[in-house]
Write a protein that holds these residues in place. Structure first.
Motif, PDB file in Angstrom:
ATOM      1  N   UNK A 176     -66.809  79.785  27.543  1.00 58.49           N
ATOM      2  CA  UNK A 176     -68.155  79.523  27.054  1.00 58.49           C
ATOM      3  C   UNK A 176     -69.079  79.095  28.174  1.00 58.49           C
ATOM      4  N   UNK A 177     -70.404  79.276  27.970  1.00 60.15           N
ATOM      5  CA  UNK A 177     -71.389  78.843  28.946  1.00 60.15           C
ATOM      6  C   UNK A 177     -71.481  79.741  30.157  1.00 60.15           C
ATOM      7  N   UNK A 226     -60.584  72.628  29.915  1.00 61.86           N
ATOM      8  CA  UNK A 226     -61.788  71.857  30.238  1.00 61.86           C
ATOM      9  C   UNK A 226     -62.892  72.309  29.294  1.00 61.86           C
ATOM     10  N   UNK A 227     -63.111  71.528  28.237  1.00 61.72           N
ATOM     11  CA  UNK A 227     -64.116  71.918  27.241  1.00 61.72           C
ATOM     12  C   UNK A 227     -65.535  71.654  27.732  1.00 61.72           C
ATOM     13  N   UNK A 228     -65.680  70.762  28.695  1.00 60.63           N
ATOM     14  CA  UNK A 228     -66.994  70.471  29.272  1.00 60.63           C
ATOM     15  C   UNK A 228     -66.870  70.417  30.791  1.00 60.63           C
ATOM     16  N   UNK A 229     -66.710  71.574  31.394  1.00 60.29           N
ATOM     17  CA  UNK A 229     -66.582  71.652  32.843  1.00 60.29           C
ATOM     18  C   UNK A 229     -67.946  71.413  33.482  1.00 60.29           C
ATOM     19  N   UNK A 280     -71.115  83.547  36.754  1.00 54.85           N
ATOM     20  CA  UNK A 280     -70.003  83.756  35.831  1.00 54.85           C
ATOM     21  C   UNK A 280     -70.432  83.341  34.436  1.00 54.85           C
ATOM     22  N   UNK A 281     -69.773  83.903  33.415  1.00 53.92           N
ATOM     23  CA  UNK A 281     -70.090  83.574  32.040  1.00 53.92           C
ATOM     24  C   UNK A 281     -68.911  83.812  31.131  1.00 53.92           C
ATOM     25  N   UNK A 282     -69.102  83.547  29.854  1.00 52.71           N
ATOM     26  CA  UNK A 282     -68.032  83.674  28.869  1.00 52.71           C
ATOM     27  C   UNK A 282     -67.382  85.052  28.930  1.00 52.71           C
ATOM     28  N   UNK A 321     -74.657  74.753  39.155  1.00 52.60           N
ATOM     29  CA  UNK A 321     -75.615  75.248  38.152  1.00 52.60           C
ATOM     30  C   UNK A 321     -74.943  75.473  36.803  1.00 52.60           C
ATOM     31  N   UNK A 322     -74.108  74.518  36.420  1.00 53.98           N
ATOM     32  CA  UNK A 322     -73.322  74.635  35.192  1.00 53.98           C
ATOM     33  C   UNK A 322     -74.205  74.450  33.956  1.00 53.98           C
ATOM     34  N   UNK A 323     -74.000  75.330  32.968  1.00 50.16           N
ATOM     35  CA  UNK A 323     -74.698  75.228  31.679  1.00 50.16           C
ATOM     36  C   UNK A 323     -73.682  75.418  30.561  1.00 50.16           C
ATOM     37  N   UNK A 324     -73.307  74.311  29.912  1.00 49.56           N
ATOM     38  CA  UNK A 324     -72.372  74.346  28.767  1.00 49.56           C
ATOM     39  C   UNK A 324     -71.091  75.116  29.093  1.00 49.56           C
ATOM     40  N   UNK A 325     -70.567  74.922  30.276  1.00 51.96           N
ATOM     41  CA  UNK A 325     -69.403  75.682  30.731  1.00 51.96           C
ATOM     42  C   UNK A 325     -68.111  75.107  30.158  1.00 51.96           C
TER      43      UNK A 325
END
Length: 298
Positions: free
Chosen positions: A49-50, A28-31, A64-66, A82-86
């Motif tokens: 990522x994200x 999932x490149x854009x979760x 959670x993060x990269x 609260x997803x940011x570029x995940x």
């Protein structure tokens, strides 16, 4: 009256390309943000990522993060907010339907900590969440990429299983707190003897009394420990083993459906057809037709 609105994703959707071997990598490149949902299989999430907030069942959300790894047990509910570029890579598998070679992993305390806890243990706890060293995380992602490359190629089970076993070992080694947290609520190793016994003798009638004699346990103790180890009752485990072998014979033999039913321990055709369809989303005839062998070019 309140209703549970949790989405449920059955395994036959994700493993339809190779139902005999429930193992897949899902990228999932854009979760995005999503609703609370659960799977009928294990999910290991690699955050590439994200960042986001991760909700584990009824527990408080965690940031959670990269570089993070999350383990979602079978039946575990979760979601992202609260997803940011995940971006994530999901390793999806059903340990109860993969080859019994996985038993070698059971000796690792970290594997038991991560993948063998009953979902009830997480009533108010967050699911496993840890961050390995960056170099190790990168190496794990390389193995995920190699599995993903052959996701939709039928067969190649030895290759996929080899990569999977290495990856699982790396995850266990990276989860350093696993051995320290391994506790007495795990099933005794007699459960491995029970599962191996079911794997060997699935074609004949097996009674619960037979398993009680094998382990020397009471019914309640056996049921509790077996469920803690495998997430299902011994009878449900035996049914999975029989269905897995039936699926194999449907594709790799010319036996009739009645012969396959008998050879895999189903002594009622109607029961066999009903359980097979429930597990694989197709009748035995449809499964055989849809998975017919084609001449190999290799």
């Amino acid at each position: 009256m309140s209703f549970d609105k949790t989405l449920v994703y059955p395994g036959n959707i994700y493993f339809a390309h190779d139902p005999e071997f429930p193992l897949r990598v899902w990228v999932e490149r854009e979760q995005g943000n999503n609703r609370m949902h659960r799977h009928e299989f294990c999910e290991c999430i690699f955050v590439t990522g994200g960042r986001a907030m991760h909700h584990s069942g009824n527990a408080l959300p965690q940031a959670i993060g990269a570089g993070d790894i999350l383990v979602i047990p079978i039946g575990g509910k979760h979601r992202f907010s609260a997803v940011e570029n995940l971006s994530v890579v999901n390793l999806l598998f059903d340990p109860s339907r993969l080859p019994s070679l996985l038993m070698e992993l059971y000796s690792k305390p970290a594997y038991r900590e991560l993948f063998m806890r009953n979902i009830n243990y997480y009533a108010d706890r967050s699911y496993p969440h840890f961050q390995p060293e960056a170099e190790k995380f990168s190496e794990m992602c390389e193995y995920l990429d190699r599995i993903a490359e052959v996701n939709f190629i039928k067969g190649m089970h030895c290759y996929k299983l080899g990569l999977f076993m290495v990856l699982m070992s790396m995850i266990c080694d990276a989860n350093l707190h696993g051995a320290a947290n391994d506790s007495a609520d795990h099933a005794p190793w007699d459960m491995l003897k029970v599962s191996a016994y079911l794997e060997r003798n699935f074609a004949r009638r097996i009674s619960l009394d037979e398993l009680l004699k094998l382990t020397g346990m009471s019914r309640a103790t056996l049921m509790r420990h077996f469920h803690a180890a495998f997430g299902v009752t011994p009878i449900a485990y035996l049914r999975r083993v029989r269905l897995k072998n039936a699926a194999h014979l449907l594709v790799n033999s010319e036996y009739t459906l009645q012969e396959i039913s008998l050879k895999t321990g189903f002594f009622s055709d109607s029961y066999f057809f009903r359980e097979f369809r429930r597990s694989y989303g197709a009748t035995p005839n449809e499964y055989r037709r849809n998975n017919a062998k084609t001449p190999s070019t290799q």
